[in-house]
Design an enzyme around this catalytic site. Structure first.
Site, PDB file in Angstrom:
ATOM      1  N   GLU A  76      -1.145  -2.418  -0.313  1.00  0.00           N
ATOM      2  CA  GLU A  76      -0.674  -3.617   0.364  1.00  0.00           C
ATOM      3  C   GLU A  76      -1.835  -4.372   1.002  1.00  0.00           C
ATOM      4  OE1 GLU A  76       2.379  -0.904  -0.636  1.00  0.00           O
ATOM      5  OE2 GLU A  76       0.625  -0.517   0.625  1.00  0.00           O
ATOM      6  N   HIS A 103     -13.412  -7.131  16.260  1.00  0.00           N
ATOM      7  CA  HIS A 103     -14.643  -7.198  15.474  1.00  0.00           C
ATOM      8  C   HIS A 103     -14.504  -8.013  14.188  1.00  0.00           C
ATOM      9  CE1 HIS A 103     -16.686  -3.391  17.317  1.00  0.00           C
ATOM     10  NE2 HIS A 103     -16.305  -4.271  18.228  1.00  0.00           N
TER      11      HIS A 103
END
Length: 163
Positions: A76, A103
């Site tokens: 997915e 991040h």
């Protein structure tokens, strides 16, 4: 905020519970399928459509994120990452959920429905949604390099091997 959701057959019941949680938090949830259980369904179209929804909303100035589910979450995530402008992260604990935003400014996460209890997945999703991208220069620079490569097949000033 709009949340685009997709799954495969392995995550269908899981997804329905999580969508209700998101609605209860006040989010607009767009379900990209499947609508019913089919053990032979193919997840790529569902996940790609969810990712396209996120990318389209971002382009149109609508605040949106995506969540995709499957047995492991791996396929997915790969499907979502095929859509230009999508940064999908596989999330398996609280740290990866928050770091995906901090991040990488991930705009889609993928979770393995066979790997986690619903309560844990809810924690991961809430952390993902609630964690802002702080915009640190080094992270902005790296994300820009990914986008540049996605657009042009090159990164300015960097050697990128070809196939």
């Amino acid at each position: 905020m709009r949340i685009h959701v997709a799954t495969d057959h392995a995550g269908l019941e899981f997804s329905q519970q999580l969508q209700q949680h998101l609605r209860d938090r006040g989010f607009e949830v767009i379900d990209h399928g499947p609508a019913e259980y089919d053990a032979l369904d193919d997840y790529p179209s569902f996940c790609i459509n969810a990712a396209l929804g996120v990318a389209r909303d971002e382009r149109d100035g609508v605040e949106a994120l995506g969540v995709v589910f499957g047995g492991s979450g791996n396929g997915e995530q790969m499907a979502a990452n095929k859509v230009q402008g999508i940064r999908a992260a596989l999330v398996w604990n609280e740290s990866t959920a928050s770091l995906a935003r901090e991040h990488n400014n991930a705009n889609v996460i993928s979770i393995g429905a066979r790997q986690h209890e619903v309560a844990d997945a809810i924690k991961f999703i809430d952390l993902f949604i609630d964690t802002p991208f702080p915009g640190d220069e080094r992270h902005v620079r790296r994300i820009a390099q990914l986008g540049e490569y996605e657009q042009t097949g090159a990164i300015a000033g960097k050697q990128v091997d070809s196939l």
